[in-house]
Design a protein around this motif. Structure first.
Motif, PDB file in Angstrom:
ATOM      1  N   ARG A 263     -28.390  28.123 -10.245  1.00 46.65           N
ATOM      2  CA  ARG A 263     -29.613  27.344 -10.003  1.00 46.65           C
ATOM      3  C   ARG A 263     -30.490  27.295 -11.253  1.00 46.65           C
ATOM      4  N   TYR A 264     -30.694  28.449 -11.880  1.00 47.22           N
ATOM      5  CA  TYR A 264     -31.445  28.485 -13.135  1.00 47.22           C
ATOM      6  C   TYR A 264     -30.466  28.754 -14.290  1.00 47.22           C
ATOM      7  N   GLU A 265     -30.800  28.226 -15.430  1.00 48.59           N
ATOM      8  CA  GLU A 265     -29.947  28.329 -16.608  1.00 48.59           C
ATOM      9  C   GLU A 265     -29.550  29.770 -16.918  1.00 48.59           C
ATOM     10  N   VAL A 266     -28.250  29.985 -17.118  1.00 49.88           N
ATOM     11  CA  VAL A 266     -27.745  31.276 -17.599  1.00 49.88           C
ATOM     12  C   VAL A 266     -27.009  31.122 -18.920  1.00 49.88           C
ATOM     13  N   ALA A 267     -26.938  29.881 -19.439  1.00 50.73           N
ATOM     14  CA  ALA A 267     -26.309  29.586 -20.728  1.00 50.73           C
ATOM     15  C   ALA A 267     -24.850  30.035 -20.780  1.00 50.73           C
ATOM     16  N   PRO A 268     -23.993  29.520 -19.891  1.00 56.90           N
ATOM     17  CA  PRO A 268     -22.571  29.881 -19.982  1.00 56.90           C
ATOM     18  C   PRO A 268     -21.998  29.409 -21.308  1.00 56.90           C
ATOM     19  N   ALA A 269     -21.087  30.177 -21.871  1.00 63.56           N
ATOM     20  CA  ALA A 269     -20.588  29.857 -23.210  1.00 63.56           C
ATOM     21  C   ALA A 269     -19.067  29.945 -23.240  1.00 63.56           C
ATOM     22  N   GLY A 270     -18.505  30.793 -24.149  1.00 65.40           N
ATOM     23  CA  GLY A 270     -17.067  30.856 -24.336  1.00 65.40           C
ATOM     24  C   GLY A 270     -16.293  31.047 -23.047  1.00 65.40           C
ATOM     25  N   ALA A 271     -15.098  30.474 -22.995  1.00 69.17           N
ATOM     26  CA  ALA A 271     -14.278  30.528 -21.783  1.00 69.17           C
ATOM     27  C   ALA A 271     -12.822  30.765 -22.155  1.00 69.17           C
ATOM     28  N   ALA A 272     -12.135  31.577 -21.359  1.00 68.44           N
ATOM     29  CA  ALA A 272     -10.713  31.826 -21.603  1.00 68.44           C
ATOM     30  C   ALA A 272     -10.028  32.249 -20.313  1.00 68.44           C
TER      31      ALA A 272
ATOM     32  N   GLY B 162     -18.896  42.287 -17.452  1.00 68.21           N
ATOM     33  CA  GLY B 162     -19.312  42.997 -18.650  1.00 68.21           C
ATOM     34  C   GLY B 162     -20.712  42.620 -19.085  1.00 68.21           C
ATOM     35  N   GLN B 163     -21.294  43.478 -19.955  1.00 68.51           N
ATOM     36  CA  GLN B 163     -22.635  43.244 -20.474  1.00 68.51           C
ATOM     37  C   GLN B 163     -22.716  43.717 -21.912  1.00 68.51           C
ATOM     38  N   GLY B 164     -23.738  43.176 -22.627  1.00 69.24           N
ATOM     39  CA  GLY B 164     -24.060  43.691 -23.951  1.00 69.24           C
ATOM     40  C   GLY B 164     -23.272  43.089 -25.098  1.00 69.24           C
ATOM     41  N   PHE B 165     -22.603  41.966 -24.871  1.00 69.59           N
ATOM     42  CA  PHE B 165     -21.781  41.384 -25.923  1.00 69.59           C
ATOM     43  C   PHE B 165     -22.539  40.377 -26.784  1.00 69.59           C
ATOM     44  N   GLY B 166     -23.798  40.097 -26.451  1.00 68.34           N
ATOM     45  CA  GLY B 166     -24.565  39.135 -27.216  1.00 68.34           C
ATOM     46  C   GLY B 166     -24.116  37.713 -26.950  1.00 68.34           C
ATOM     47  N   ALA B 167     -24.499  36.805 -27.831  1.00 66.36           N
ATOM     48  CA  ALA B 167     -24.118  35.398 -27.699  1.00 66.36           C
ATOM     49  C   ALA B 167     -22.640  35.249 -28.021  1.00 66.36           C
ATOM     50  N   THR B 168     -21.857  34.798 -27.032  1.00 69.20           N
ATOM     51  CA  THR B 168     -20.395  34.809 -27.152  1.00 69.20           C
ATOM     52  C   THR B 168     -19.840  33.386 -27.023  1.00 69.20           C
ATOM     53  N   PRO B 169     -19.775  32.634 -28.130  1.00 64.40           N
ATOM     54  CA  PRO B 169     -19.327  31.245 -28.061  1.00 64.40           C
ATOM     55  C   PRO B 169     -17.817  31.060 -27.935  1.00 64.40           C
ATOM     56  N   ASP B 170     -17.031  32.129 -28.038  1.00 66.76           N
ATOM     57  CA  ASP B 170     -15.592  31.964 -27.895  1.00 66.76           C
ATOM     58  C   ASP B 170     -14.975  33.241 -27.342  1.00 66.76           C
ATOM     59  N   ILE B 171     -13.967  33.048 -26.491  1.00 71.51           N
ATOM     60  CA  ILE B 171     -13.144  34.139 -25.971  1.00 71.51           C
ATOM     61  C   ILE B 171     -11.698  33.659 -26.055  1.00 71.51           C
ATOM     62  N   ARG B 172     -10.794  34.511 -26.496  1.00 73.75           N
ATOM     63  CA  ARG B 172      -9.383  34.135 -26.600  1.00 73.75           C
ATOM     64  C   ARG B 172      -8.489  35.269 -26.116  1.00 73.75           C
ATOM     65  N   GLU B 173      -7.394  34.890 -25.486  1.00 77.99           N
ATOM     66  CA  GLU B 173      -6.354  35.851 -25.159  1.00 77.99           C
ATOM     67  C   GLU B 173      -5.450  36.002 -26.366  1.00 77.99           C
ATOM     68  N   GLY B 174      -5.242  37.243 -26.803  1.00 78.40           N
ATOM     69  CA  GLY B 174      -4.441  37.483 -27.991  1.00 78.40           C
ATOM     70  C   GLY B 174      -2.960  37.602 -27.688  1.00 78.40           C
ATOM     71  N   PRO B 175      -2.122  37.600 -28.730  1.00 75.74           N
ATOM     72  CA  PRO B 175      -0.679  37.771 -28.532  1.00 75.74           C
ATOM     73  C   PRO B 175      -0.313  39.084 -27.860  1.00 75.74           C
ATOM     74  N   ASP B 176      -1.207  40.088 -27.967  1.00 74.37           N
ATOM     75  CA  ASP B 176      -0.968  41.389 -27.346  1.00 74.37           C
ATOM     76  C   ASP B 176      -1.436  41.444 -25.901  1.00 74.37           C
ATOM     77  N   GLY B 177      -1.964  40.326 -25.374  1.00 75.14           N
ATOM     78  CA  GLY B 177      -2.435  40.295 -23.994  1.00 75.14           C
ATOM     79  C   GLY B 177      -3.861  40.749 -23.805  1.00 75.14           C
ATOM     80  N   ALA B 178      -4.496  41.265 -24.857  1.00 73.61           N
ATOM     81  CA  ALA B 178      -5.899  41.651 -24.776  1.00 73.61           C
ATOM     82  C   ALA B 178      -6.787  40.416 -24.872  1.00 73.61           C
ATOM     83  N   LEU B 179      -8.049  40.576 -24.471  1.00 73.77           N
ATOM     84  CA  LEU B 179      -9.030  39.511 -24.647  1.00 73.77           C
ATOM     85  C   LEU B 179      -9.886  39.822 -25.860  1.00 73.77           C
ATOM     86  N   TYR B 180     -10.153  38.791 -26.651  1.00 75.89           N
ATOM     87  CA  TYR B 180     -10.965  38.932 -27.858  1.00 75.89           C
ATOM     88  C   TYR B 180     -12.240  38.107 -27.672  1.00 75.89           C
ATOM     89  N   VAL B 181     -13.378  38.790 -27.714  1.00 77.09           N
ATOM     90  CA  VAL B 181     -14.679  38.182 -27.441  1.00 77.09           C
ATOM     91  C   VAL B 181     -15.429  38.054 -28.759  1.00 77.09           C
TER      92      VAL B 181
END
Length: 483
Positions: free
Chosen positions: A372-381, A450-469
């Motif tokens: 309802r109110y802006e939460v500024a969604p950003a990076g997506a993966a 999760g919390q505390g990651f700051g402004a996160t304009p990109d998230i990617r799944e890596g070749p190792d299966g981990a997520l990179y924020v």
């Protein structure tokens, strides 16, 4: 804050002097967060060119940095002369789907008119945002081809002849979008924010004015010629040409001219601005985050020919009255451009729907999830594999464009992969997170991971299966993995 622009302004002026940060945490004790690459200058995007081998783009420096096993290499593999005022700069990166056999790297960036990095809001050409293809030679990026020129400037502070009192106080440089993704179909998808424009692609067939001349701005419009193509997802072949099966290819071909040529590229329109885009490989569906002005941040499942409804509506049509109330009575009573005030938002959903510019073959779609109110969604993966454990396979992770109150969301989709699964909280059955204020998490408790990651304009799944924020405001890429 209405979008990433103010985060960027703060980061540009104060990088390194933020108040003490919240620790990066994830709610699941089976997962662990570690810094992967540090000391970066406003990183906004990442791609892996091999196991443990990544390219990271820096928004304000225009540099492409190589990161090998978490170590940022001293020499940049490319340094572009960018205009990074507000949300401009080096914004998007993608690899050819057959990389490294086809060693093409695609970059979306705003060029400086001075030949050097600049933050002067006017120091970029009108069509100063470029989509370029580069070739990776193993150590550097070598220029190959310019594929596209896009609108960069927002000169709405310049009076339009025949109209008085319609200009904003100053030129802006935001709502550029910038995301690049190759789809499962091998096509390149480019998200371009609305750039403050108010024309066909923003569902204003006669532009923002109610009297002649019915134009978008000082450069003309409101039809989407090259200078007014914004608020869209574009779909291109890998060489920059236009696929003949694009939803408006036949329409654009029949219209001809510059407007027709631009329409052939359009995959969807009626979008505001956003920083997150990814494909669900299981369904082939494209998902896109969109920032609110003040009311109704969105997560959209984008289909061919979709009209997202902006500027006639944000959020679901059923909540139009609330959209109008919040935008009209709160937070400055503005929709960024003074030429189209929120008082002109329709009073009924039927009227808003009737005002939309529906190109032949277009379909309006409500968002899959709104706040309802802006939460500024950003990076997506999407998590495609089971590198985070099988409970997370197929989930969609979202970041936020805020430094304070930053969160990571983890969403599950329904069995048909077409909608967000809200069954964990009956309050979300209507598809709206009814939070209580901007950046508030009420009703989203079941979605926050999760919390505390700051402004996160990109998230990617890596070749190792981990997520990179990728954290712009922390100058860091974080790694989320199984313990």
């Amino acid at each position: 804050m209405k979008s990433l622009s103010r985060v960027v302004a703060i980061a540009t002026a104060l990088l390194g002097t933020f108040a003490p940060c919240l620790a990066q945490t994830v709610a699941d004790p089976a997962l662990v967060v570690t810094p992967y690459a540090t000391g970066l200058l406003q990183p906004v995007g990442l791609v892996f060119i091999g196991p443990g081998d990544a390219l990271v783009i820096e928004k304000a420096s225009g540099r492409v940095r190589r990161v090998v096993n978490g170590v940022v290499q001293a020499a940049a593999v490319l340094d572009l002369p960018v205009n990074s005022s507000s949300e401009r700069g080096l914004l998007g990166i993608a690899l050819h789907p057959q990389f490294p056999a086809v060693p093409s790297v695609y970059l979306l960036w705003t060029e400086s008119a001075t030949g050097a990095d600049s933050v002067d809001v006017s120091a970029t050409p009108a069509l100063g945002t470029r989509l370029d293809r580069w070739t990776w030679n193993g150590s550097q990026l070598v220029f190959n081809q310019k594929l596209l020129s896009l609108r960069a400037r927002q000169t709405d502070n310049v009076p339009v002849p025949g109209h008085e009192g319609t200009q904003n106080a100053a030129e802006r440089g935001n709502h550029n979008g910038g995301q690049l993704r190759f789809g499962p179909d091998g096509k390149l998808y480019v998200f371009v924010g609305d750039l403050g424009r108010r024309g066909w692609m923003q569902n204003l067939g006669s532009g923002p004015f109610v009297a002649e001349p019915l134009v978008d701005d000082t450069l003309g419009g409101p039809a989407p010629d090259a200078a007014h193509l914004s608020g869209v997802v574009l779909r291109l072949n890998a060489d920059g040409s236009v696929p003949a099966d694009n939803p408006f290819f036949a329409l654009g071909s029949s219209l001809g001219g510059d407007v027709g040529a631009q329409l052939t590229r359009v995959y969807s329109y009626g979008h505001r601005n956003g920083f997150g885009m990814d494909f669900d490989r299981a369904s082939g569906l494209l998902w896109l985050t969109e920032n609110a002005d003040d009311a109704f941040s969105e997560l959209n499942a984008v289909t061919p020919g979709m009209n997202g409804g902006w500027i006639q509506v944000a959020g679901p049509l059923s909540r139009l009255a609330e959209f109008k109330r919040i935008e009209t009575l709160s937070f400055g009573s503005s929709l960024q451009q003074t030429r189209y005030p929120p008082t002109r938002i329709a009073y009924t959903a039927a009227l808003a729907r009737s005002r939309m510019v529906m190109l032949p073959g277009a379909t309006y779609r409500d968002p899959q999830l709104s706040w309802r109110y802006e939460v500024a969604p950003a990076g997506a993966a999407f998590v495609h594999g089971n590198g985070l454990g099988t409970p997370y396979t197929g989930t969609l992770w979202l970041g936020t464009a805020t430094d304070s109150n930053s969160r990571l969301y983890c969403l599950r989709l329904t069995a048909d992969r077409r909608s967000v699964d809200t069954s964990a909280d009956p309050r979300l059955a209507d598809g709206v997170v009814d939070n209580l204020a901007k950046y508030d998490a009420t009703e989203a408790e079941s979605l926050v991971i999760g919390q505390g990651f700051g402004a996160t304009p990109d998230i990617r799944e890596g070749p190792d299966g981990a997520l990179y924020v990728v954290s712009l405001s922390r100058g860091t890429v974080y790694r989320i993995a199984l313990r």
